[in-house]
Design an enzyme around this catalytic site. Structure first.
Site, mmCIF file in Angstrom:
data_model
loop_
_atom_site.group_PDB
_atom_site.id
_atom_site.type_symbol
_atom_site.label_atom_id
_atom_site.label_comp_id
_atom_site.label_asym_id
_atom_site.label_seq_id
_atom_site.Cartn_x
_atom_site.Cartn_y
_atom_site.Cartn_z
ATOM 1 N N SER A 45 0.818 -1.208 0.000
ATOM 2 C CA SER A 45 0.000 0.000 0.000
ATOM 3 C C SER A 45 0.857 1.265 0.000
ATOM 4 O O SER A 45 1.652 1.481 -0.906
ATOM 5 C CB SER A 45 -0.972 -0.051 1.187
ATOM 6 O OG SER A 45 -2.009 0.891 1.060
ATOM 7 N N ASP A 167 -6.240 -3.279 -2.072
ATOM 8 C CA ASP A 167 -5.123 -3.010 -1.163
ATOM 9 C C ASP A 167 -4.498 -4.291 -0.596
ATOM 10 O O ASP A 167 -5.193 -5.151 -0.063
ATOM 11 C CB ASP A 167 -5.634 -2.141 -0.011
ATOM 12 C CG ASP A 167 -4.534 -1.567 0.846
ATOM 13 O OD1 ASP A 167 -3.894 -2.348 1.579
ATOM 14 O OD2 ASP A 167 -4.308 -0.352 0.782
#
Length: 284
Positions: A45, A167
């Site tokens: 991320s 994510d």
């Protein structure tokens, strides 16, 4: 793990955390100041976003992106979610930034000779995947880092190689086990929470109308807090037995995942840089 045992073959693991990642950008700028690089880096991320500037040897680029450009362009907000399907302005972050405003050095990145993996969550399988693009495909690099950073609920699902991803932190927030699997028995882990932190919120079952086509993703999201706290327990055990060395904020975090307070962000960046700098000086 003592600093004397750290070599280029030691793995580097970068946690995510949205705007808390400015701590990581500070640490990585300190690493670059001391010419400290690793043959293998795995990032999640925001860690992947910051890690890209580290891999291209561009000091302060991530800081400029996370702080200076945020103040100038205000790229976090629900208006971006409404107009572009992501709470972080994707056109600015993944097009204008790398191509125009703070150009990314793809040539250095592709020629680094190192391995950089970015963690994504496969929406169909509900499992983490570790994607890398070092062969020269610029658009695929952007697709992967965008997928790794696409927070659930406030971002579009991103397709890479025809597969739907979100994510990477959903499935693997701190991918130290991946680094070990890739042959790196000792690792430096950059975290974005202070020692002893645990998420005290409760997991809730995700209703079927959310991500209705992806039941395994829903199940993963329904156990996300439990899984993250279990990873933190594992990190503590590994740090105690000396197999990893953790770099983390020293104080409880005041910066939120979507923080826009520039002074808070600057303070966290400086904390990361100072801690990273002290870490490097102990190694020299």
């Amino acid at each position: 793990m003592s600093v004397e045992r750290i070599t280029r073959n030691t793995g580097l693991v970068l946690e995510g955390g949205g705007m808390r990642g400015v701590f990581t950008s500070g640490v990585l700028d300190a690493f670059m100041k001391h010419d400290l690089y690793f043959d293998y880096v795995v990032a999640v991320s925001a860690g992947a976003c910051n890690g890209l500037s580290y891999m291209s040897r561009q000091p302060r680029r991530a800081r400029i992106s996370n702080i200076d450009m945020l103040e100038k362009y205000d790229y976090i907000g629900f208006r971006h979610l409404v107009t572009q399907g992501c709470i972080f302005d994707p056109d600015l972050l993944y097009d204008r930034f790398p191509n125009e405003l703070i150009p990314y050095d793809y040539e250095t990145y592709f020629n680094s000779g190192e391995t950089f993996e970015m963690v994504v969550t496969n929406c169909i399988t509900g499992r983490a995947e570790y994607l890398s693009e070092m062969s020269g495909n610029v658009s695929r690099v952007i697709d992967i880092v965008r997928a790794s950073s696409s927070l659930p609920y406030v971002s579009k699902i991103i397709y890479v190689d025809g597969k739907p991803y979100l994510d990477g932190g959903i499935a693997d927030s701190i991918p130290v086990e991946r680094a070990i699997h890739m042959g790196h028995k000792t690792n430096v882990v950059v975290l974005t929470r202070n020692r002893g932190y645990r998420n005290t919120s409760k997991d809730v079952k995700i209703p079927k109308f959310i991500y209705r086509r992806y039941p395994r993703l829903r199940l993963l999201l329904s156990k996300r807090i439990e899984a993250y706290n279990a990873q933190l327990d594992m990190i503590d055990r590994m740090e105690a037995d000396g197999s990893i060395c953790c770099i983390r904020p020293e104080r409880p975090m005041e910066v939120g995942r979507m923080e826009k307070d520039i002074k808070k962000l600057e303070a966290l960046y400086e904390e990361g840089f100072n801690i990273g700098n002290m870490f490097c000086e102990k190694m020299m």
